[in-house]
Design an enzyme around this catalytic site. Structure first.
Site, PDB file in Angstrom:
ATOM      1  N   THR A 132       0.822  -1.213   0.000  1.00  0.00           N
ATOM      2  CA  THR A 132       0.000   0.000   0.000  1.00  0.00           C
ATOM      3  C   THR A 132       0.856   1.263   0.000  1.00  0.00           C
ATOM      4  O   THR A 132       1.991   1.255   0.495  1.00  0.00           O
ATOM      5  CB  THR A 132      -0.886  -0.013   1.268  1.00  0.00           C
ATOM      6  OG1 THR A 132      -1.502   1.254   1.422  1.00  0.00           O
ATOM      7  CG2 THR A 132      -0.086  -0.293   2.530  1.00  0.00           C
ATOM      8  N   ASP A 133       0.278   2.374  -0.461  1.00  0.00           N
ATOM      9  CA  ASP A 133       0.984   3.658  -0.388  1.00  0.00           C
ATOM     10  C   ASP A 133       1.057   4.179   1.048  1.00  0.00           C
ATOM     11  O   ASP A 133       1.826   5.095   1.344  1.00  0.00           O
ATOM     12  CB  ASP A 133       0.319   4.707  -1.295  1.00  0.00           C
ATOM     13  CG  ASP A 133      -1.150   4.985  -0.980  1.00  0.00           C
ATOM     14  OD1 ASP A 133      -1.709   4.342  -0.065  1.00  0.00           O
ATOM     15  OD2 ASP A 133      -1.741   5.861  -1.659  1.00  0.00           O
ATOM     16  N   GLU A 134       0.239   3.589   1.956  1.00  0.00           N
ATOM     17  CA  GLU A 134       0.209   4.112   3.336  1.00  0.00           C
ATOM     18  C   GLU A 134       1.532   3.916   4.068  1.00  0.00           C
ATOM     19  O   GLU A 134       1.773   4.562   5.089  1.00  0.00           O
ATOM     20  CB  GLU A 134      -0.926   3.459   4.137  1.00  0.00           C
ATOM     21  CG  GLU A 134      -2.276   3.725   3.525  1.00  0.00           C
ATOM     22  CD  GLU A 134      -3.456   3.572   4.477  1.00  0.00           C
ATOM     23  OE1 GLU A 134      -3.248   3.457   5.697  1.00  0.00           O
ATOM     24  OE2 GLU A 134      -4.583   3.575   3.978  1.00  0.00           O
ATOM     25  N   TYR A 158      -2.028  -0.502  11.011  1.00  0.00           N
ATOM     26  CA  TYR A 158      -2.154  -1.180   9.710  1.00  0.00           C
ATOM     27  C   TYR A 158      -0.939  -0.889   8.836  1.00  0.00           C
ATOM     28  O   TYR A 158      -0.281  -1.804   8.337  1.00  0.00           O
ATOM     29  CB  TYR A 158      -3.436  -0.728   8.986  1.00  0.00           C
ATOM     30  CG  TYR A 158      -3.428  -1.043   7.507  1.00  0.00           C
ATOM     31  CD1 TYR A 158      -3.477  -2.358   7.056  1.00  0.00           C
ATOM     32  CD2 TYR A 158      -3.331  -0.024   6.544  1.00  0.00           C
ATOM     33  CE1 TYR A 158      -3.446  -2.659   5.690  1.00  0.00           C
ATOM     34  CE2 TYR A 158      -3.294  -0.322   5.184  1.00  0.00           C
ATOM     35  CZ  TYR A 158      -3.353  -1.634   4.762  1.00  0.00           C
ATOM     36  OH  TYR A 158      -3.312  -1.931   3.405  1.00  0.00           O
ATOM     37  N   LYS A 162       2.075  -3.363   7.412  1.00  0.00           N
ATOM     38  CA  LYS A 162       2.369  -3.559   5.983  1.00  0.00           C
ATOM     39  C   LYS A 162       3.817  -3.172   5.685  1.00  0.00           C
ATOM     40  O   LYS A 162       4.492  -3.823   4.892  1.00  0.00           O
ATOM     41  CB  LYS A 162       1.412  -2.720   5.115  1.00  0.00           C
ATOM     42  CG  LYS A 162      -0.019  -3.194   5.092  1.00  0.00           C
ATOM     43  CD  LYS A 162      -0.228  -4.570   4.476  1.00  0.00           C
ATOM     44  CE  LYS A 162      -0.029  -4.596   2.981  1.00  0.00           C
ATOM     45  NZ  LYS A 162      -0.382  -5.934   2.408  1.00  0.00           N
TER      46      LYS A 162
END
Ligand code: NAD
Ligand code: DAU
Length: 354
Positions: A132-134, A158, A162
């Site tokens: 993810t970009d997060e 989260y 990741k």
């Protein structure tokens, strides 16, 4: 054949449906069937012999070992994860279990399997990790978009879990030579998304005459990508990506949350008019703790090196998505049963309207 993990979830099931509509290569789907896993997503493939479903945990080493020995996949695409930021704030442990420990065990079993492969199969094997970009943290209004070299700065349990999994994947390439690829993608939307995420939640609440909950001031920005475009990017990276490399995937569609919700309202006003504009249901509520302000993806690398770019605009993709939710009442009824209502109570009943 290929092994897909988490293939009963939102993106994984869209990926399998797309794959088997294009290719004859079989798919093994390993999924634990958590609250987010739904075999109904794949019901149109029920009698398709090219799809094998195995219920199991990516962290269950014995199960993963035996299925690798039995099916001998040429590639693994790892979608399996706990994926909802708000749930990670309420209960981070499952995120560590699956996203960190689970990915670690899957990597270990993959390494053992890959090490024993004959040279030709070893050379062509791929482990594609969906991220993810997060992991890159949060941007200010005028910051440049995230590129593959942006430093990691995850802010939620989260995104931290990741990020940890991305680092493990990277290390397995660097240390053991495992042929890995990692993709970091922006916010997906489209058919089959579980209605805990902003877009399907707002569509369903609007149709049910319920509040459309906007955290904080509604000016947080996300870069939205139609799920079919994410799946086409994954196929491109699997076939042509360079091992050890990271590819950012995005939709060039930065929108504030308020813009997204207003767009949904105006399309619903047109497709399913109520006795009031749906935007009357917009309600501002207490913010998400640690809420990232802005995400934006620089997808130049995947475009220039692999020739991928999205086919849908936000305007075309969101309309298709709303039309899908309007025509799939049975699916909605099934996913919004008891467990879903418990989550909605847990997340929204204690948030004060602002
Ligand atoms: P999802 O929550 O809809 O689906 C996750 C799937 O993984 C479910 O079917 C669930 O049953 C399964 N699963 C969970 N734990 C498992 C375990 N231990 N073993 C096996 N299966 C397990 O998630 P999604 O939105 O489809 O996201 C898929 C992947 O893409 C995730 O890795 C997520 O981090 C990443 N991603 C999502 C988005 C997005 O906007 N949704 C954007 C970028 C990246
Ligand atoms: O950026 C990629 C990520 O996008 C993925 O890695 C995650 O798996 C996926 O869940 C998604 O994370 P977000 O937190 O951005 O998605 P979500 O749909 O939960 O929220 C989108 C934005 O809308 C975010 O700024 C929070 C806000 N929001 C969300 C909900 C559920 C609201 O304002 N109200 C809500 O009720």
């Amino acid at each position: 054949m290929i092994l897909v993990t988490g293939g009963a979830g939102f993106i994984g099931s869209n990926f399998i449906l797309g794959w088997l509509s294009k290719y004859s290569e079989p798919v093994i789907n390993l999924d634990k069937l958590t609250y987010a896993g739904n075999l109904q997503n794949l019901s149109s493939l029920e009698n398709n012999e090219k799809l094998v479903f195995i219920q199991g945990d990516i962290g269950d080493t014995r199960r993963v070992r035996s299925l690798l020995q039995e099916y001998r996949p040429r590639a693994i695409i790892n979608f399996a994860a706990e994926s909802h930021v708000d749930r990670s704030i309420h209960g981070p442990e499952a995120f560590i279990q699956t996203n960190v420990n689970g990915t670690f065990h899957l990597l270990e079993e993959t390494r053992n399997y890959w090490t024993e492969l004959p040279q030709r199969e070893k050379d062509s094997f791929r482990f594609l990790h969906i991220s993810t970009d997060e992991v890159y943290g949060s941007l200010e209004e005028h910051d440049p978009a995230f590129s593959e070299t942006t430093a990691y700065a995850p802010n939620s349990p989260y995104s931290a879990s990741k990020a940890a999994s991305d680092h493990l994947v990277r290390a397995y390439h660097h240390t053991y030579g495992l042929p890995v690829l990692t993709t970091n993608c922006s916010n997906n939307y489209g058919p089959l998304q579980f209605p805990e995420k902003l877009i399907p939640l707002v569509i369903l609440n609007a149709l049910r005459g319920q509040p459309l909950p906007i955290y904080g001031d509604g000016k947080n920005i996300r870069d939205w990508l139609y799920v079919g475009d994410h799946c086409s990017a994954i196929c491109t990276v699997l076939e042509n990506g360079k091992t050890g490399e990271v590819y950012n995937i995005g939709g060039n569609s930065e929108k504030t949350n308020l813009e997204v919700v207003q767009t949904i309202c105006s399309i619903l006003d047109e497709l399913q008019p109520a006795d009031h504009p749906y935007s009357d249901q917009i309600t501002f509520i207490a913010d998400r703790p640690g809420h990232d302000r802005r995400y934006a993806i620089n997808a130049d690398k995947i475009k220039s090196e692999l020739g991928w770019s999205p086919a849908e605009s936000f305007e075309s993709g969101i309309r298709k998505t709303i039309e899908w939710y309007l025509s799939n009442n049975d699916w909605i009824k099934n996913v919004t049963s008891g467990a879903y209502r418990n989550w909605i109570d847990q997340n929204y009943s204690t948030r004060v309207n602002t």
